[in-house]
Design a protein around this motif. Structure first.
Motif, PDB file in Angstrom:
ATOM      1  N   UNK A  45       0.787  -1.225   0.000  1.00 46.85           N
ATOM      2  CA  UNK A  45       0.000   0.000   0.000  1.00 46.85           C
ATOM      3  C   UNK A  45       0.820   1.277   0.000  1.00 46.85           C
ATOM      4  N   UNK A  46       2.089   1.213   0.382  1.00 48.04           N
ATOM      5  CA  UNK A  46       2.851   2.441   0.542  1.00 48.04           C
ATOM      6  C   UNK A  46       3.954   2.567  -0.497  1.00 48.04           C
ATOM      7  N   UNK A  47       3.980   3.684  -1.284  1.00 48.00           N
ATOM      8  CA  UNK A  47       5.045   3.912  -2.255  1.00 48.00           C
ATOM      9  C   UNK A  47       6.415   4.023  -1.594  1.00 48.00           C
ATOM     10  N   UNK A  48       6.460   4.307  -0.281  1.00 52.70           N
ATOM     11  CA  UNK A  48       7.720   4.446   0.416  1.00 52.70           C
ATOM     12  C   UNK A  48       8.584   3.207   0.261  1.00 52.70           C
ATOM     13  N   UNK A  49       7.935   2.023   0.257  1.00 51.36           N
ATOM     14  CA  UNK A  49       8.684   0.787   0.226  1.00 51.36           C
ATOM     15  C   UNK A  49       9.243   0.471  -1.146  1.00 51.36           C
ATOM     16  N   UNK A  50       8.916   1.297  -2.144  1.00 49.81           N
ATOM     17  CA  UNK A  50       9.530   1.133  -3.453  1.00 49.81           C
ATOM     18  C   UNK A  50      10.749   2.031  -3.592  1.00 49.81           C
ATOM     19  N   UNK A  51      11.089   2.797  -2.596  1.00 49.55           N
ATOM     20  CA  UNK A  51      12.294   3.609  -2.600  1.00 49.55           C
ATOM     21  C   UNK A  51      13.392   2.863  -1.880  1.00 49.55           C
ATOM     22  N   UNK A  52      14.634   3.249  -2.135  1.00 54.54           N
ATOM     23  CA  UNK A  52      15.764   2.575  -1.503  1.00 54.54           C
ATOM     24  C   UNK A  52      15.717   2.724  -0.002  1.00 54.54           C
ATOM     25  N   UNK A  53      15.360   3.918   0.494  1.00 53.85           N
ATOM     26  CA  UNK A  53      15.302   4.120   1.934  1.00 53.85           C
ATOM     27  C   UNK A  53      14.241   3.237   2.570  1.00 53.85           C
ATOM     28  N   UNK A  54      13.126   3.057   1.861  1.00 57.78           N
ATOM     29  CA  UNK A  54      12.075   2.191   2.384  1.00 57.78           C
ATOM     30  C   UNK A  54      12.524   0.750   2.467  1.00 57.78           C
ATOM     31  N   UNK A  55      13.265   0.316   1.440  1.00 55.63           N
ATOM     32  CA  UNK A  55      13.760  -1.052   1.428  1.00 55.63           C
ATOM     33  C   UNK A  55      14.741  -1.284   2.579  1.00 55.63           C
ATOM     34  N   UNK A  56      15.629  -0.312   2.801  1.00 60.48           N
ATOM     35  CA  UNK A  56      16.592  -0.449   3.893  1.00 60.48           C
ATOM     36  C   UNK A  56      15.878  -0.518   5.235  1.00 60.48           C
ATOM     37  N   UNK A 114      12.581  -3.460  -8.358  1.00 59.90           N
ATOM     38  CA  UNK A 114      12.423  -2.022  -8.158  1.00 59.90           C
ATOM     39  C   UNK A 114      13.703  -1.409  -7.610  1.00 59.90           C
ATOM     40  N   UNK A 115      14.401  -2.150  -6.750  1.00 57.98           N
ATOM     41  CA  UNK A 115      15.612  -1.623  -6.151  1.00 57.98           C
ATOM     42  C   UNK A 115      16.781  -1.690  -7.125  1.00 57.98           C
ATOM     43  N   UNK A 116      16.940  -2.801  -7.817  1.00 61.49           N
ATOM     44  CA  UNK A 116      18.096  -3.016  -8.675  1.00 61.49           C
ATOM     45  C   UNK A 116      17.976  -2.227  -9.969  1.00 61.49           C
ATOM     46  N   UNK A 117      16.823  -2.282 -10.610  1.00 57.98           N
ATOM     47  CA  UNK A 117      16.657  -1.673 -11.920  1.00 57.98           C
ATOM     48  C   UNK A 117      16.103  -0.253 -11.847  1.00 57.98           C
ATOM     49  N   UNK A 118      15.619   0.168 -10.713  1.00 62.70           N
ATOM     50  CA  UNK A 118      15.046   1.493 -10.590  1.00 62.70           C
ATOM     51  C   UNK A 118      13.732   1.637 -11.335  1.00 62.70           C
ATOM     52  N   UNK A 119      13.045   0.530 -11.540  1.00 64.39           N
ATOM     53  CA  UNK A 119      11.793   0.556 -12.298  1.00 64.39           C
ATOM     54  C   UNK A 119      10.619   0.402 -11.336  1.00 64.39           C
ATOM     55  N   UNK A 120       9.733   1.365 -11.347  1.00 62.58           N
ATOM     56  CA  UNK A 120       8.552   1.302 -10.496  1.00 62.58           C
ATOM     57  C   UNK A 120       7.542   0.321 -11.085  1.00 62.58           C
ATOM     58  N   UNK A 121       6.810  -0.406 -10.245  1.00 65.95           N
ATOM     59  CA  UNK A 121       5.763  -1.298 -10.762  1.00 65.95           C
ATOM     60  C   UNK A 121       4.624  -0.498 -11.390  1.00 65.95           C
ATOM     61  N   UNK A 122       3.933  -1.103 -12.324  1.00 65.57           N
ATOM     62  CA  UNK A 122       2.847  -0.444 -13.033  1.00 65.57           C
ATOM     63  C   UNK A 122       1.801   0.117 -12.083  1.00 65.57           C
ATOM     64  N   UNK A 123       1.548  -0.595 -10.998  1.00 68.91           N
ATOM     65  CA  UNK A 123       0.512  -0.176 -10.062  1.00 68.91           C
ATOM     66  C   UNK A 123       0.893   1.074  -9.270  1.00 68.91           C
ATOM     67  N   UNK A 124       2.124   1.590  -9.457  1.00 69.56           N
ATOM     68  CA  UNK A 124       2.498   2.853  -8.820  1.00 69.56           C
ATOM     69  C   UNK A 124       1.718   4.015  -9.424  1.00 69.56           C
ATOM     70  N   UNK A 125       1.289   3.861 -10.686  1.00 67.95           N
ATOM     71  CA  UNK A 125       0.538   4.920 -11.354  1.00 67.95           C
ATOM     72  C   UNK A 125      -0.953   4.724 -11.130  1.00 67.95           C
ATOM     73  N   UNK A 126      -1.637   5.839 -10.885  1.00 64.95           N
ATOM     74  CA  UNK A 126      -3.046   5.749 -10.523  1.00 64.95           C
ATOM     75  C   UNK A 126      -3.888   6.692 -11.372  1.00 64.95           C
ATOM     76  N   UNK A 127      -5.111   6.265 -11.586  1.00 60.13           N
ATOM     77  CA  UNK A 127      -6.118   7.111 -12.227  1.00 60.13           C
ATOM     78  C   UNK A 127      -7.275   7.253 -11.267  1.00 60.13           C
ATOM     79  N   UNK A 128      -7.534   8.485 -10.860  1.00 57.78           N
ATOM     80  CA  UNK A 128      -8.579   8.782  -9.885  1.00 57.78           C
ATOM     81  C   UNK A 128      -8.424   7.944  -8.624  1.00 57.78           C
ATOM     82  N   UNK A 129      -7.172   7.814  -8.188  1.00 63.02           N
ATOM     83  CA  UNK A 129      -6.870   7.128  -6.943  1.00 63.02           C
ATOM     84  C   UNK A 129      -6.777   5.622  -7.025  1.00 63.02           C
ATOM     85  N   UNK A 130      -7.012   5.052  -8.196  1.00 64.52           N
ATOM     86  CA  UNK A 130      -7.012   3.591  -8.355  1.00 64.52           C
ATOM     87  C   UNK A 130      -5.809   3.178  -9.203  1.00 64.52           C
TER      88      UNK A 130
END
Length: 202
Positions: A12-23, A50-66
């Motif tokens: 649920x949290x985009x934070x965990x897709x960042x390096x700091x979140x992973x650490x 996400x950590x190695x390639x720097x690629x965000x998952x598709x579900x990171x992008x939202x339309x009207x909150x979804x």
């Protein structure tokens, strides 16, 4: 219980897709899990890529909150998809693009301003839907900008008003002189940016 709470946080949290979140997450769970268990958990949530390639998952992008839906298979004719599925197909290519400017545009705003909607025009009396083909850098960058840019123009440009317009999208979206030197996303897509109304270096 602990595993479920962590999994819910990751999902649920985009934070965990960042390096700091992973650490932080690794530190939080290290005392309770072996390295192999952590590897399996990270892999199950696509966190390693996400950590190695720097690629965000598709579900990171939202339309009207979804979150955008994942397509089950690659379409042969993307222009026949619904707007939401077409947008997912486009974003899925943009997020893995090798072009730095494209990644900067699409990663800079994950709450999309609009969906990809293709224009319709008449050819020999029949209505046809424009196609979108991401084959060149300009097409990638213009498609990314179309999704996330608040328009500075109130009226469409000369080319978008023309029946000969080769830009695929239904709306004329210009983001000001800082974006494509003022040209709209359709003109950028068709490599005609310098010829039409909003281009700033005329």
């Amino acid at each position: 219980m602990h595993d479920q709470v962590c999994a819910d946080l990751i999902g649920s949290s985009p934070l965990f897709y960042s390096l700091s979140g992973l650490i932080g997450y690794l530190f939080f769970t290290a005392q309770r899990k072996s390295f192999s268990e952590l590897f399996v958990l990270f892999k199950s949530h696509n966190l390693l890529s996400a950590m190695v390639d720097g690629i965000f998952p598709l579900t990171s992008w939202k339309w009207e909150g979804i979150p955008l839906p994942k397509l089950e298979e690659q379409p042969d004719e993307p222009h026949l998809l619904s707007s939401i599925d077409l947008t997912s197909w486009v974003v899925n290519q943009l997020r893995t693009s090798r072009y730095n400017d494209v990644r900067d545009i699409i990663e800079g705003k994950k709450d999309l301003v609009r969906l990809i909607e293709l224009k319709e025009r008449r050819e020999r009396g029949d209505k046809v839907t424009a196609t979108i083909q991401l084959t060149r850098q300009q097409r990638f960058s213009s498609s990314a900008a179309y999704l996330v840019t608040e328009p500075t123009n109130k009226e469409p440009c000369q080319q978008c008003n023309s029946r000969s317009s080769s830009g695929p999208c239904a709306l004329c979206i210009a983001g000001g002189p800082e974006l494509f030197t003022g040209a709209c996303t359709n003109c950028q897509y068709s490599s005609n940016a310098s010829k039409y109304t909003f281009y700033a270096k005329k």
